[in-house]
Motif scaffolding. Structure first.
Motif, PDB file in Angstrom:
ATOM      1  N   SER A  48       7.096   0.322 -38.275  1.00 26.06           N
ATOM      2  CA  SER A  48       7.648  -0.959 -37.841  1.00 26.06           C
ATOM      3  C   SER A  48       8.823  -0.748 -36.895  1.00 26.06           C
ATOM      4  O   SER A  48       8.948  -1.445 -35.883  1.00 26.06           O
ATOM      5  N   GLU A  51       7.400   0.272 -33.550  1.00 25.86           N
ATOM      6  CA  GLU A  51       6.768  -0.880 -32.899  1.00 25.86           C
ATOM      7  C   GLU A  51       7.828  -1.806 -32.295  1.00 25.86           C
ATOM      8  O   GLU A  51       7.699  -2.254 -31.156  1.00 25.86           O
ATOM      9  N   GLN A  52       8.883  -2.089 -33.054  1.00 28.16           N
ATOM     10  CA  GLN A  52       9.949  -2.957 -32.549  1.00 28.16           C
ATOM     11  C   GLN A  52      10.661  -2.322 -31.351  1.00 28.16           C
ATOM     12  O   GLN A  52      11.018  -3.009 -30.387  1.00 28.16           O
ATOM     13  N   ARG A  54       9.345  -0.183 -29.217  1.00 28.90           N
ATOM     14  CA  ARG A  54       8.439  -0.254 -28.058  1.00 28.90           C
ATOM     15  C   ARG A  54       8.412  -1.650 -27.459  1.00 28.90           C
ATOM     16  O   ARG A  54       8.384  -1.812 -26.240  1.00 28.90           O
ATOM     17  N   GLU A  55       8.420  -2.680 -28.310  1.00 31.11           N
ATOM     18  CA  GLU A  55       8.446  -4.056 -27.809  1.00 31.11           C
ATOM     19  C   GLU A  55       9.740  -4.324 -27.036  1.00 31.11           C
ATOM     20  O   GLU A  55       9.718  -4.953 -25.988  1.00 31.11           O
ATOM     21  N   ALA A  56      10.857  -3.850 -27.563  1.00 33.76           N
ATOM     22  CA  ALA A  56      12.145  -4.066 -26.891  1.00 33.76           C
ATOM     23  C   ALA A  56      12.211  -3.304 -25.575  1.00 33.76           C
ATOM     24  O   ALA A  56      12.846  -3.758 -24.627  1.00 33.76           O
ATOM     25  N   ASP A  58       9.768  -2.777 -23.579  1.00 36.04           N
ATOM     26  CA  ASP A  58       8.824  -3.351 -22.631  1.00 36.04           C
ATOM     27  C   ASP A  58       8.064  -2.205 -21.968  1.00 36.04           C
ATOM     28  O   ASP A  58       7.372  -1.479 -22.630  1.00 36.04           O
ATOM     29  N   GLU A  59       8.209  -1.992 -20.706  1.00 33.13           N
ATOM     30  CA  GLU A  59       7.491  -0.911 -20.012  1.00 33.13           C
ATOM     31  C   GLU A  59       8.338   0.353 -19.875  1.00 33.13           C
ATOM     32  O   GLU A  59       7.873   1.347 -19.345  1.00 33.13           O
ATOM     33  N   SER A  62      10.701   4.755 -24.620  1.00 27.62           N
ATOM     34  CA  SER A  62      11.376   4.633 -25.908  1.00 27.62           C
ATOM     35  C   SER A  62      11.368   6.004 -26.566  1.00 27.62           C
ATOM     36  O   SER A  62      10.555   6.860 -26.242  1.00 27.62           O
TER      37      SER A  62
END
Length: 67
Positions: A48, A51-52, A54-56, A58-59, A62
């Motif tokens: 989790s 995943e968070q 990677r979402e933050a 964006d492109e 990370s």
């Protein structure tokens, strides 16, 4: 005794420039720094947290570190 608050541990100017997701067993509200990154405590697993992050990101890139 206990552990020091996250604010005291990180100091006034942490060396990070991007959002930080901390895997922990202790839920805490997100910490938003005025002149720096946000710190989010994640209690539901490393997957989790990743995943968070990677979402933050964006492109952007990370990274994962552990201690």
């Amino acid at each position: 005794m206990g552990r020091p608050p996250v604010r005291e541990t990180l100091g006034q100017k942490p060396p990070f420039r991007a959002p930080v997701f901390v895997r922990t067993h202790h839920a805490r509200p997100p910490l938003e720094k005025d002149d720096g990154p946000s710190f989010t405590c994640v209690t539901d697993g490393v997957e989790s947290a990743l995943e968070q992050a990677r979402e933050a990101a964006d492109e952007r890139r990370s990274a994962v570190d552990h201690h």
